[in-house]
Design a protein around this motif. Structure first.
Motif, short mmCIF file in Angstrom:
data_model
loop_
_atom_site.label_atom_id
_atom_site.label_comp_id
_atom_site.label_asym_id
_atom_site.label_seq_id
_atom_site.Cartn_x
_atom_site.Cartn_y
_atom_site.Cartn_z
N SER A 23 0.82 -1.21 0.00
CA SER A 23 0.00 0.00 0.00
C SER A 23 0.85 1.26 0.00
O SER A 23 0.41 2.32 -0.45
CB SER A 23 -0.96 0.00 1.20
OG SER A 23 -0.25 0.18 2.41
N PRO A 62 -0.51 7.50 -2.52
CA PRO A 62 -1.58 7.05 -1.62
C PRO A 62 -2.92 6.89 -2.32
O PRO A 62 -3.69 5.99 -1.98
CB PRO A 62 -1.63 8.17 -0.57
CG PRO A 62 -0.28 8.79 -0.59
CD PRO A 62 0.18 8.71 -2.02
N GLU A 63 -3.22 7.75 -3.30
CA GLU A 63 -4.54 7.70 -3.94
C GLU A 63 -4.74 6.45 -4.80
O GLU A 63 -5.87 6.11 -5.16
CB GLU A 63 -4.79 8.96 -4.78
CG GLU A 63 -3.79 9.20 -5.89
CD GLU A 63 -2.61 10.08 -5.45
OE1 GLU A 63 -2.00 10.72 -6.32
OE2 GLU A 63 -2.31 10.10 -4.22
N HIS A 102 -5.58 1.58 -3.03
CA HIS A 102 -6.64 0.58 -3.16
C HIS A 102 -6.40 -0.30 -4.39
O HIS A 102 -6.48 -1.53 -4.32
CB HIS A 102 -8.01 1.27 -3.33
CG HIS A 102 -8.38 2.18 -2.21
ND1 HIS A 102 -8.53 1.75 -0.91
CD2 HIS A 102 -8.64 3.51 -2.20
CE1 HIS A 102 -8.88 2.79 -0.15
NE2 HIS A 102 -8.95 3.85 -0.91
N THR A 115 -7.19 -1.23 2.84
CA THR A 115 -6.65 0.09 2.50
C THR A 115 -7.54 1.21 3.03
O THR A 115 -7.05 2.28 3.39
CB THR A 115 -6.44 0.22 0.99
OG1 THR A 115 -7.63 -0.18 0.29
CG2 THR A 115 -5.28 -0.63 0.52
N ILE A 116 -8.86 1.00 3.06
CA ILE A 116 -9.76 1.98 3.68
C ILE A 116 -9.41 2.13 5.16
O ILE A 116 -9.34 3.24 5.70
CB ILE A 116 -11.24 1.56 3.52
CG1 ILE A 116 -11.70 1.74 2.08
CG2 ILE A 116 -12.14 2.36 4.47
CD1 ILE A 116 -13.08 1.15 1.81
N GLU A 173 -6.27 4.10 5.84
CA GLU A 173 -6.21 5.37 5.12
C GLU A 173 -5.90 6.52 6.08
O GLU A 173 -6.52 6.67 7.13
CB GLU A 173 -7.55 5.61 4.42
CG GLU A 173 -7.54 6.76 3.44
CD GLU A 173 -8.81 6.85 2.63
OE1 GLU A 173 -9.10 7.93 2.09
OE2 GLU A 173 -9.53 5.83 2.55
N ARG A 174 -4.90 7.31 5.69
CA ARG A 174 -4.51 8.53 6.41
C ARG A 174 -4.09 8.27 7.86
O ARG A 174 -4.21 9.14 8.71
CB ARG A 174 -5.64 9.56 6.37
CG ARG A 174 -5.90 10.11 4.97
CD ARG A 174 -7.05 11.12 4.98
NE ARG A 174 -6.77 12.21 5.92
CZ ARG A 174 -7.70 13.08 6.35
NH1 ARG A 174 -8.95 12.94 5.95
NH2 ARG A 174 -7.36 14.04 7.20
N THR A 185 0.37 3.31 10.86
CA THR A 185 0.07 2.26 9.89
C THR A 185 0.51 0.88 10.34
O THR A 185 -0.21 -0.10 10.18
CB THR A 185 0.72 2.60 8.53
OG1 THR A 185 0.17 3.82 8.04
CG2 THR A 185 0.46 1.50 7.51
N LEU A 231 -14.42 8.34 7.30
CA LEU A 231 -13.27 8.87 8.03
C LEU A 231 -13.73 9.84 9.10
O LEU A 231 -14.61 10.68 8.86
CB LEU A 231 -12.31 9.59 7.07
CG LEU A 231 -11.59 8.71 6.04
CD1 LEU A 231 -10.82 9.59 5.07
CD2 LEU A 231 -10.66 7.73 6.72
N ASP A 275 3.00 9.94 2.29
CA ASP A 275 2.32 10.45 1.11
C ASP A 275 3.20 10.43 -0.12
O ASP A 275 2.72 10.47 -1.24
CB ASP A 275 1.83 11.88 1.36
CG ASP A 275 0.53 11.91 2.14
OD1 ASP A 275 -0.06 10.83 2.31
OD2 ASP A 275 0.11 12.99 2.58
#
Length: 434
Positions: A127, A132-133, A136, A351-352, A355-356, A361, A415, A425
């Motif tokens: 991941s 990052p975008e 998924h 991945t959801i 996320e962020r 992580t 989120l 990032d």
């Protein structure tokens, strides 16, 4: 000496090979279930201890695996995981010679412990290997290679394990005790050669990874995680907290369906196949997941990941209803088709859920991998129900699991506020050098 790391693309290819391998090893449990059920003359609930032991290792070993990754980094953790998995596969040989069901379970636990370390290291690694975008899509593509393993291993190895004729209870009762023991020993030993070959392949793969210079992501995730953050802090984030539950029910549903598939489609009202033939149809279930992940990797670049997750769970639920309400070919193909819509669920939930989360992580990954213990619990629950009411109506258990995933995609994955600034990032922020 040239110390340049491989490019992100090359590193992705190397780690995807690991995904392929552990996918195949996991899917062979679905072949072991009907085989050992016949060898040791067990009910469904007792037989499902195979999955309970295997996936229970995820729960028990995820936190230690996270600590290993934090201490030695992603690449070294992958190598250690492969060696431990090879040791577990090699233990099938003495288990088959005895034969001993408890020793088979011990071998499965060791094998799964190695795979747990691979999961904790490889999922976040994939991941973070890029923007990052597109995480998924990237993890979904790697999971497609995982599904290629789950497709090919039952197809190629399953019939070797299930090749021997399985005797019924009446035929066994007509044998002397010595003949019964000889029969069980012969049946059990059909797993020896496949698993010894797999042990050798895992060791070769470990050597291959040692020689490859893949980038290290350790600095940006694990080091900050060790110094500043706790698991309690990670669990304050609702999309991660509910994500752990979603992983639990998803893996439970996927594994439960696969675990019962051979016995289900070899039943007189739902396929009537031999177990060896049914093992090849198991490849269609896992192959559907592979095809769906290749398609899903593209869809996730265009469509919202949360809504697509909910849609796939709705379709899987409808197929389960058809499986429970029909018979013959329709019942058989309805349950097999669920694999296609399982496809994007694990990588999308994973991945959801991370996320962020930035420096959280690594710990978040350990918690999510702990959620894979659903594969230990849900099949056992369905086995208990199947022993009382039969396999077909017992599919209500995974149906409830998919209902939760629908809710997670639509509501639970939103989120919250106060998320950390991601440390990864960019490849440089993640500690990538080329």
């Amino acid at each position: 000496m040239n110390q340049r790391h491989l490019s992100n693309t090359a590193a992705l290819a190397v780690v995807s090979l690991i995904f392929f391998t552990w996918g195949g090893l996991t899917s062979l449990n679905d072949v072991l279930i009907p085989h050992l059920k016949a060898v040791f003359e067990m009910g469904y609930a007792q037989t499902m201890l195979i999955q309970s032991t295997f996936f229970g290792a995820y729960f028990l070993m995820s936190l230690p695996s996270g600590a290993v990754v934090s201490r030695i980094g992603y690449k070294a953790s992958i190598v250690v995981g492969l060696v431990v998995a090879a040791a577990g596969a090699a233990m099938f040989s003495p288990a088959a010679r005895m034969p001993s069901y408890p020793l088979f379970l011990t071998a499965l636990f060791v094998l799964a412990s190695g795979i747990t370390l691979l999961q904790v290291a490889a999922n976040p690694y994939i991941s973070l290997l890029g923007r990052p975008e597109t995480a998924h899509s990237r993890l979904t593509l790697a999971q497609a290679l995982n599904s290629l393993g789950t497709t090919l291993f039952p197809w190629l190895i399953g019939p070797l394990i299930l090749a021997g004729a399985v005797l019924g209870a009446d035929e066994l009762a007509a044998m002397s005790m010595a003949e019964q023991m000889a029969y069980r020993a012969t049946q059990a030993q059909s797993v020896q050669a496949p698993y010894l070959l797999l042990a050798g392949g895992l060791l070769l793969l470990a050597v291959f990874v040692v020689t490859m210079r893949i980038p290290s992501l350790r600095e940006a995730t694990d080091r900050g995680d060790e110094r500043h953050h706790t698991f309690g802090e990670v669990l304050r984030h609702r999309h991660l907290r509910w994500g752990v539950a979603a992983i639990f029910v998803y893996v439970g549903a996927e594994v439960s369906i696969g675990s019962f598939l051979i016995n289900y489609i070899s039943g007189p009202d739902t396929g009537g196949l031999t177990e060896a033939s049914a093992a090849r149809y198991l490849a269609f279930y896992w192959g559907g997941a592979m095809v769906g992940r290749f398609i899903g990797a593209g869809l996730l670049k265009t469509f919202d990941a949360r809504r697509l997750l909910a849609l796939f769970a709705v379709i899987a639920s409808l197929l389960l209803v058809a499986t429970m309400a029909t018979a013959d070919q329709l019942a058989m193909w309805s349950v097999i088709a669920i694999g296609l819509f399982n496809s994007i669920m694990f990588p999308t939930i994973f991945t959801i859920a991370i996320e962020r989360l930035g420096p959280l992580t690594s710990k978040a990954s350990s918690l999510l991998i702990m959620g894979i213990v659903g594969g230990a619990v849900v099949p056992w629950l369905q086995g208990k129900l199947a022993d009382h009411i039969g396999i077909q109506p017992s599919f209500v258990i995974p149906l409830v699991c998919y209902a939760f995933i629908i809710w997670y995609g639509l509501r639970g994955a939103r989120l919250g506020g106060n998320l950390p600034v991601p440390a990864s990032d960019t490849p440089q922020a993640a500690g990538l050098t080329h």
